[in-house]
Motif scaffolding. Structure first.
Motif, PDB file in Angstrom:
ATOM      1  N   ILE A 200      -2.980  -3.830 -14.557  1.00  0.00           N
ATOM      2  CA  ILE A 200      -4.217  -3.074 -14.793  1.00  0.00           C
ATOM      3  C   ILE A 200      -5.379  -4.016 -15.099  1.00  0.00           C
ATOM      4  CG2 ILE A 200      -5.321  -1.339 -16.275  1.00  0.00           C
ATOM      5  CD1 ILE A 200      -3.130  -0.289 -14.273  1.00  0.00           C
ATOM      6  N   ALA A 201      -5.115  -5.093 -15.812  1.00  0.00           N
ATOM      7  CA  ALA A 201      -6.173  -6.068 -16.083  1.00  0.00           C
ATOM      8  C   ALA A 201      -6.658  -6.710 -14.782  1.00  0.00           C
ATOM      9  CB  ALA A 201      -5.675  -7.146 -17.049  1.00  0.00           C
ATOM     10  N   HIS A 202      -5.731  -6.971 -13.870  1.00  0.00           N
ATOM     11  CA  HIS A 202      -6.091  -7.584 -12.593  1.00  0.00           C
ATOM     12  C   HIS A 202      -6.860  -6.617 -11.703  1.00  0.00           C
ATOM     13  CE1 HIS A 202      -5.864 -10.127  -9.072  1.00  0.00           C
ATOM     14  NE2 HIS A 202      -5.371  -9.107  -8.391  1.00  0.00           N
ATOM     15  N   CYS A 203      -6.423  -5.366 -11.692  1.00  0.00           N
ATOM     16  CA  CYS A 203      -7.033  -4.366 -10.806  1.00  0.00           C
ATOM     17  C   CYS A 203      -7.046  -3.011 -11.519  1.00  0.00           C
ATOM     18  CB  CYS A 203      -6.236  -4.294  -9.502  1.00  0.00           C
ATOM     19  SG  CYS A 203      -6.910  -3.137  -8.301  1.00  0.00           S
ATOM     20  N   PRO A 204      -8.103  -2.699 -12.236  1.00  0.00           N
ATOM     21  CA  PRO A 204      -8.155  -1.453 -13.016  1.00  0.00           C
ATOM     22  C   PRO A 204      -7.887  -0.188 -12.201  1.00  0.00           C
ATOM     23  CG  PRO A 204      -9.949  -2.901 -13.648  1.00  0.00           C
ATOM     24  CD  PRO A 204      -9.289  -3.535 -12.445  1.00  0.00           C
ATOM     25  N   GLU A 205      -8.184  -0.211 -10.897  1.00  0.00           N
ATOM     26  CA  GLU A 205      -7.958   0.963 -10.058  1.00  0.00           C
ATOM     27  C   GLU A 205      -6.474   1.327  -9.961  1.00  0.00           C
ATOM     28  OE1 GLU A 205      -9.665  -1.741  -9.049  1.00  0.00           O
ATOM     29  OE2 GLU A 205     -11.718  -1.039  -8.868  1.00  0.00           O
ATOM     30  N   LEU A 206      -5.591   0.369 -10.264  1.00  0.00           N
ATOM     31  CA  LEU A 206      -4.150   0.642 -10.234  1.00  0.00           C
ATOM     32  C   LEU A 206      -3.728   1.653 -11.293  1.00  0.00           C
ATOM     33  CD1 LEU A 206      -2.683  -2.914  -9.598  1.00  0.00           C
ATOM     34  CD2 LEU A 206      -2.551  -0.946  -8.053  1.00  0.00           C
ATOM     35  N   ALA A 207      -4.560   1.863 -12.300  1.00  0.00           N
ATOM     36  CA  ALA A 207      -4.227   2.835 -13.344  1.00  0.00           C
ATOM     37  C   ALA A 207      -4.047   4.234 -12.768  1.00  0.00           C
ATOM     38  CB  ALA A 207      -5.303   2.836 -14.429  1.00  0.00           C
ATOM     39  N   CYS A 208      -4.638   4.497 -11.615  1.00  0.00           N
ATOM     40  CA  CYS A 208      -4.522   5.805 -10.963  1.00  0.00           C
ATOM     41  C   CYS A 208      -3.360   5.870  -9.974  1.00  0.00           C
ATOM     42  CB  CYS A 208      -5.825   6.146 -10.245  1.00  0.00           C
ATOM     43  SG  CYS A 208      -7.233   6.287 -11.361  1.00  0.00           S
ATOM     44  N   ASN A 209      -2.652   4.776  -9.788  1.00  0.00           N
ATOM     45  CA  ASN A 209      -1.543   4.738  -8.840  1.00  0.00           C
ATOM     46  C   ASN A 209      -0.298   5.345  -9.488  1.00  0.00           C
ATOM     47  OD1 ASN A 209       0.951   3.418  -7.645  1.00  0.00           O
ATOM     48  ND2 ASN A 209      -0.613   2.839  -6.153  1.00  0.00           N
ATOM     49  N   ALA A 210       0.329   6.297  -8.804  1.00  0.00           N
ATOM     50  CA  ALA A 210       1.490   7.008  -9.358  1.00  0.00           C
ATOM     51  C   ALA A 210       2.649   6.061  -9.693  1.00  0.00           C
ATOM     52  CB  ALA A 210       1.953   8.083  -8.388  1.00  0.00           C
ATOM     53  N   SER A 211       2.884   5.065  -8.876  1.00  0.00           N
ATOM     54  CA  SER A 211       3.985   4.130  -9.143  1.00  0.00           C
ATOM     55  C   SER A 211       3.688   3.258 -10.355  1.00  0.00           C
ATOM     56  CB  SER A 211       4.244   3.255  -7.921  1.00  0.00           C
ATOM     57  OG  SER A 211       4.647   4.057  -6.834  1.00  0.00           O
ATOM     58  N   ILE A 212       2.457   2.841 -10.503  1.00  0.00           N
ATOM     59  CA  ILE A 212       2.071   2.024 -11.653  1.00  0.00           C
ATOM     60  C   ILE A 212       2.087   2.866 -12.922  1.00  0.00           C
ATOM     61  CG2 ILE A 212       0.242   0.591 -12.647  1.00  0.00           C
ATOM     62  CD1 ILE A 212       1.718  -0.627 -10.164  1.00  0.00           C
ATOM     63  N   GLN A 213       1.764   4.141 -12.802  1.00  0.00           N
ATOM     64  CA  GLN A 213       1.819   5.023 -13.963  1.00  0.00           C
ATOM     65  C   GLN A 213       3.248   5.141 -14.500  1.00  0.00           C
ATOM     66  OE1 GLN A 213      -0.063   8.611 -12.560  1.00  0.00           O
ATOM     67  NE2 GLN A 213      -2.115   7.796 -12.922  1.00  0.00           N
ATOM     68  N   LYS A 214       4.247   5.009 -13.643  1.00  0.00           N
ATOM     69  CA  LYS A 214       5.647   5.035 -14.106  1.00  0.00           C
ATOM     70  C   LYS A 214       5.915   3.911 -15.097  1.00  0.00           C
ATOM     71  CE  LYS A 214       7.594   6.864  -9.811  1.00  0.00           C
ATOM     72  NZ  LYS A 214       8.504   6.528  -8.701  1.00  0.00           N
ATOM     73  N   LEU A 215       5.241   2.794 -14.916  1.00  0.00           N
ATOM     74  CA  LEU A 215       5.430   1.652 -15.815  1.00  0.00           C
ATOM     75  C   LEU A 215       4.846   1.943 -17.200  1.00  0.00           C
ATOM     76  CD1 LEU A 215       4.634  -1.313 -13.426  1.00  0.00           C
ATOM     77  CD2 LEU A 215       6.856  -0.283 -13.946  1.00  0.00           C
ATOM     78  N   ARG A 216       3.825   2.739 -17.227  1.00  0.00           N
ATOM     79  CA  ARG A 216       3.204   3.111 -18.502  1.00  0.00           C
ATOM     80  C   ARG A 216       4.123   4.047 -19.271  1.00  0.00           C
ATOM     81  NH1 ARG A 216      -1.693   6.057 -17.269  1.00  0.00           N
ATOM     82  NH2 ARG A 216      -0.362   7.853 -17.448  1.00  0.00           N
ATOM     83  N   GLU A 217       4.963   4.788 -18.553  1.00  0.00           N
ATOM     84  CA  GLU A 217       5.823   5.800 -19.170  1.00  0.00           C
ATOM     85  C   GLU A 217       7.165   5.198 -19.588  1.00  0.00           C
ATOM     86  OE1 GLU A 217       6.024   8.462 -15.891  1.00  0.00           O
ATOM     87  OE2 GLU A 217       3.902   8.954 -16.016  1.00  0.00           O
ATOM     88  N   ILE A 218       7.125   4.077 -20.270  1.00  0.00           N
ATOM     89  CA  ILE A 218       8.334   3.393 -20.713  1.00  0.00           C
ATOM     90  C   ILE A 218       8.591   3.766 -22.174  1.00  0.00           C
ATOM     91  CG2 ILE A 218       7.171   1.260 -21.409  1.00  0.00           C
ATOM     92  CD1 ILE A 218      10.416   1.225 -19.516  1.00  0.00           C
ATOM     93  N   ALA A 219       9.837   3.731 -22.560  1.00  0.00           N
ATOM     94  CA  ALA A 219      10.238   4.127 -23.927  1.00  0.00           C
ATOM     95  C   ALA A 219       9.463   3.378 -24.994  1.00  0.00           C
ATOM     96  CB  ALA A 219      11.726   3.886 -24.117  1.00  0.00           C
TER      97      ALA A 219
END
Length: 156
Positions: free
Chosen positions: A137-156
């Motif tokens: 996300i720091a490299h490319c803030p637009e990735l925050a809207c990517n569904a696959s990248i959002q899976k990484l945010r949803e970690i325990a």
């Protein structure tokens, strides 16, 4: 002791240009998961468990692929199941087998075997995935809207 980190290529490197800067030639929010797993964000991961180099940091792997694989392995381990981590660029598989309060780690391409505290390994996976998400996300803030990248945010 667990050391788990990744190194990005230098910005002058062709590997950086090919796998990190190439994201700007697309719509980052809509890159499909397979492309993220195979084409983008090459890193050199290093996982050392009690002196055993489980991942040596010598080869490049796609960061999203590794982070999503860790996320899945973490889910399995947290459910009391064994897990495995595969790599898109090779046949190598790291096997994670539950044994009481430890996890035995082996590799399909090596003779070594090591064990590690289950909770410590899971915590290192969570930290790695969070760091991967943050770096992407720091490299490319637009990735925050990517569904696959959002899976990484949803970690325990």
């Amino acid at each position: 002791m667990i050391q788990f980190s990744f190194e990005t290529p230098s910005p002058e490197s062709p590997w950086w240009q090919k796998t990190w800067d190439s994201v700007y030639r697309t719509e980052p929010a809509t890159i499909d998961e397979m492309s993220l797993r195979y084409k983008y964000f090459g890193v050199r991961p290093r996982l050392v468990v009690d002196g055993v180099a489980v991942m040596s940091g010598e080869s490049h792997v796609p960061l999203v692929d590794l982070a999503l694989s860790l996320r899945f392995a973490l889910h399995r381990l947290s459910s009391g199941e064994d897990a495995a981590i595969g790599f898109t660029e090779s046949d190598r598989v790291i096997h994670l087998q539950q044994e009481e309060r430890v996890i035995a780690i082996t590799s399909s391409d090596s003779e070594w075997r090591t064990t590690v505290d289950s909770e410590a390994l899971k915590a290192s996976f969570v930290t790695f995935v969070r760091e991967a998400h943050s770096r992407l996300i720091a490299h490319c803030p637009e990735l925050a809207c990517n569904a696959s990248i959002q899976k990484l945010r949803e970690i325990a």
